[in-house]
Design an enzyme around this catalytic site. Structure first.
Site, PDB file in Angstrom:
ATOM      1  N   ALA A  66       0.428  -3.078  -2.804  1.00 58.67           N
ATOM      2  CA  ALA A  66       1.613  -3.456  -3.586  1.00 58.67           C
ATOM      3  C   ALA A  66       1.186  -3.992  -4.939  1.00 58.67           C
ATOM      4  CB  ALA A  66       2.414  -4.536  -2.845  1.00 58.67           C
ATOM      5  N   TYR A 131       9.862  -8.184  -9.439  1.00 65.56           N
ATOM      6  CA  TYR A 131       9.041  -7.901  -8.254  1.00 65.56           C
ATOM      7  C   TYR A 131       9.939  -7.716  -7.022  1.00 65.56           C
ATOM      8  CZ  TYR A 131       6.148  -9.221  -4.206  1.00 65.56           C
ATOM      9  OH  TYR A 131       5.536  -9.277  -2.963  1.00 65.56           O
TER      10      TYR A 131
HETATM   11  N1  LIG Z   1       1.030 -13.053  -0.945  1.00 63.51           N
HETATM   12  C1  LIG Z   1       2.253 -13.430  -0.569  1.00 63.51           C
HETATM   13  O1  LIG Z   1       2.610 -14.624  -0.579  1.00 63.51           O
HETATM   14  C2  LIG Z   1       3.267 -12.401  -0.114  1.00 63.51           C
HETATM   15  C3  LIG Z   1       4.521 -12.850   0.223  1.00 63.51           C
HETATM   16  C4  LIG Z   1       5.455 -11.936   0.670  1.00 63.51           C
HETATM   17  C5  LIG Z   1       5.104 -10.599   0.778  1.00 63.51           C
HETATM   18  N2  LIG Z   1       3.877 -10.161   0.428  1.00 63.51           N
HETATM   19  C6  LIG Z   1       3.587  -8.738   0.583  1.00 63.51           C
HETATM   20  O2  LIG Z   1       2.463  -8.583   1.430  1.00 63.51           O
HETATM   21  C7  LIG Z   1       1.811  -7.353   1.139  1.00 63.51           C
HETATM   22  C8  LIG Z   1       0.324  -7.568   0.989  1.00 63.51           C
HETATM   23  O3  LIG Z   1       0.094  -8.338  -0.176  1.00 63.51           O
HETATM   24  P1  LIG Z   1      -1.169  -9.297  -0.342  1.00 63.51           P
HETATM   25  O4  LIG Z   1      -0.671 -10.675  -0.313  1.00 63.51           O
HETATM   26  O5  LIG Z   1      -2.259  -8.872   0.572  1.00 63.51           O
HETATM   27  O6  LIG Z   1      -1.513  -8.949  -1.872  1.00 63.51           O
HETATM   28  P2  LIG Z   1      -2.834  -8.392  -2.551  1.00 63.51           P
HETATM   29  O7  LIG Z   1      -4.012  -9.202  -2.119  1.00 63.51           O
HETATM   30  O8  LIG Z   1      -2.503  -8.284  -4.003  1.00 63.51           O
HETATM   31  O9  LIG Z   1      -3.005  -6.947  -1.916  1.00 63.51           O
HETATM   32  C9  LIG Z   1      -2.406  -5.785  -2.429  1.00 63.51           C
HETATM   33  C10 LIG Z   1      -3.455  -4.698  -2.444  1.00 63.51           C
HETATM   34  O10 LIG Z   1      -2.839  -3.502  -2.961  1.00 63.51           O
HETATM   35  C11 LIG Z   1      -3.729  -2.942  -3.908  1.00 63.51           C
HETATM   36  N3  LIG Z   1      -3.022  -2.086  -4.852  1.00 63.51           N
HETATM   37  C12 LIG Z   1      -2.316  -2.432  -5.951  1.00 63.51           C
HETATM   38  N4  LIG Z   1      -1.874  -1.343  -6.592  1.00 63.51           N
HETATM   39  C13 LIG Z   1      -2.305  -0.281  -5.878  1.00 63.51           C
HETATM   40  C14 LIG Z   1      -2.195   1.133  -6.066  1.00 63.51           C
HETATM   41  N5  LIG Z   1      -1.553   1.666  -7.117  1.00 63.51           N
HETATM   42  N6  LIG Z   1      -2.768   1.940  -5.144  1.00 63.51           N
HETATM   43  C15 LIG Z   1      -3.451   1.425  -4.091  1.00 63.51           C
HETATM   44  N7  LIG Z   1      -3.607   0.115  -3.879  1.00 63.51           N
HETATM   45  C16 LIG Z   1      -3.041  -0.730  -4.770  1.00 63.51           C
HETATM   46  C17 LIG Z   1      -4.351  -4.150  -4.593  1.00 63.51           C
HETATM   47  O11 LIG Z   1      -5.513  -3.779  -5.309  1.00 63.51           O
HETATM   48  P3  LIG Z   1      -5.927  -4.668  -6.608  1.00 63.51           P
HETATM   49  O12 LIG Z   1      -6.187  -6.048  -6.098  1.00 63.51           O
HETATM   50  O13 LIG Z   1      -7.142  -3.958  -7.131  1.00 63.51           O
HETATM   51  O14 LIG Z   1      -4.742  -4.613  -7.544  1.00 63.51           O
HETATM   52  C18 LIG Z   1      -4.642  -5.038  -3.368  1.00 63.51           C
HETATM   53  O15 LIG Z   1      -5.870  -4.704  -2.753  1.00 63.51           O
HETATM   54  C19 LIG Z   1       2.506  -6.794  -0.110  1.00 63.51           C
HETATM   55  O16 LIG Z   1       3.453  -5.831   0.297  1.00 63.51           O
HETATM   56  C20 LIG Z   1       3.228  -7.987  -0.683  1.00 63.51           C
HETATM   57  O17 LIG Z   1       4.363  -7.577  -1.422  1.00 63.51           O
HETATM   58  C21 LIG Z   1       2.931 -11.042  -0.016  1.00 63.51           C
END
Ligand SMILES: NC(=O)c1ccc[n+]([C@@H]2O[C@H](COP(=O)([O-])OP(=O)(O)OC[C@H]3O[C@@H](n4cnc5c(N)ncnc54)[C@H](OP(=O)(O)O)[C@@H]3O)[C@@H](O)[C@H]2O)c1
Length: 290
Positions: A66, A131
């Site tokens: 994401a 977002y």
């Molecule tokens: N963190 C929170 O508090 C939170 C809360 C609610 C929901 N979420 C959801 O949980 C899910 C996981 O998020 P997370 O917290 O693990 O965030 P994260 O650490 O930012 O992980 C997202 C991953 O997606 C990769 N990514 C971004 N753009 C991409 C693309 N075009 N193609 C392929 N991969 C891509 C990122 O790579 P790069 O790092 O290189 O950009 C990263 O490895 C997401 O759907 C997010 O919306 C998170």
């Protein structure tokens, strides 16, 4: 896994290097469940040909990829939309065509946070930032293209594999004797390890539709900060303030609480109170820093 054509194939974890994705990979490996990581820079979810190849070889797909920079999304709307919405619609269509189970991760930011009670899956989404809007659009495109797919909304997640509120507040406490922390945003700090365990159950049962997952209970960010520094034994002054004291490009919902009774009915054990995995996380972090 049951019910789908290619169940002998590995699970494809999109965004598998991210905070949630890396804990899901670890959970799969612990269970002996074969998985393959797809992430930037080698894999881009907006590349339809690359997506089609992934779906063709996967037993199931979990989309943890994401655009997650909430503030920057306000000025990078198109990029956020391509990753969080358009690519999710394409992924959902490809999974339907290949009869491949799809588990997609979404967020509490689809809600405006104005409701006083915990949000249920049936409550009306109303995002208050770019977002959240792109994530909601992604959910809708997914549901139109693939009614058999599953959306798991999570909120306030933290893990060892990424920056988050917990790691940021600890870092801030290392350089300042006093911290001002928001006390009008409430939610449940949720470990990505706990999320990963729940995702494994969903991969096994393959339900369709939307589910909410969060740790049990809730607290304000201010209360979480107090809990953290008390656990770490650090004598830091923590002062409460309102969200309005911190100007950020994107607005945040005040109430991020989820009603998790729908997913709880599928899980083998009660969801843990937020304090337990957090204390475990802090202890592991302490050991790492000895
Ligand atoms: N963190 C929170 O508090 C939170 C809360 C609610 C929901 N979420 C959801 O949980 C899910 C996981 O998020 P997370 O917290 O693990 O965030 P994260 O650490 O930012 O992980 C997202 C991953 O997606 C990769 N990514 C971004 N753009 C991409 C693309 N075009 N193609 C392929 N991969 C891509 C990122 O790579 P790069 O790092 O290189 O950009 C990263 O490895 C997401 O759907 C997010 O919306 C998170």
């Amino acid at each position: 896994m049951t019910g789908h054509a290619k169940m002998g194939n590995p699970v494809a974890i999109l965004g598998g290097k991210g905070m949630l994705g890396s804990d899901l990979v670890a959970a799969c490996e612990q269970r002996g469940l074969a998985c393959v990581v797809y992430d930037l820079p080698e894999f881009d979810i907006t590349d339809e040909a690359a997506l089609a190849e992934v779906v063709a070889s996967a037993g199931a797909v979990v989309n943890c990829a994401a655009y997650t920079n909430v503030d920057r999304a306000e000025s990078e709307r198109d990029l956020a939309r391509r990753i969080n919405a358009d690519a999710v619609g394409t992924l959902a269509r490809l999974c339907r065509q290949q009869d491949t189970y799809l588990l997609h991760i979404s967020t509490d930011f689809v809600f405006d946070g104005q409701q006083e009670s915990p949000y249920r899956e049936t409550d009306d989404p109303r995002p208050i930032n770019v977002y959240g809007q792109t994530k909601l659009d992604g959910e809708r495109l997914l549901q139109q293209a693939n009614p058999a797919a599953c959306v798991v909304r999570v909120q306030w997640t933290y893990g060892h594999g990424g920056a988050n509120f917990i790691t940021k507040i600890i870092a801030a406490g290392q350089t300042r004797p006093s911290l001002t922390v928001i006390d009008d945003q409430i939610g449940a700090q949720t470990s990505t390890r706990e999320v990963a365990e729940a995702l494994l159950v969903l991969l096994e049962k393959q339900p369709a539709g939307v589910f909410h997952f969060a740790a049990d209970g809730f607290a304000s960010r201010f209360e979480v900060a107090q809990t953290i520094f008390a656990h770490l034994g650090r004598d830091i002054e923590i002062l409460p303030c309102q969200s309005s004291a911190f100007e950020t490009p994107a607005q945040r919902p005040l109430n991020s609480r989820f009603d998790c009774s729908k997913i709880q009915a599928l899980l083998p054990a009660p969801i843990l109170p937020w304090q337990e995995p957090l204390k475990q996380f802090l202890s592991e972090r302490d050991n790492d820093h000895v």
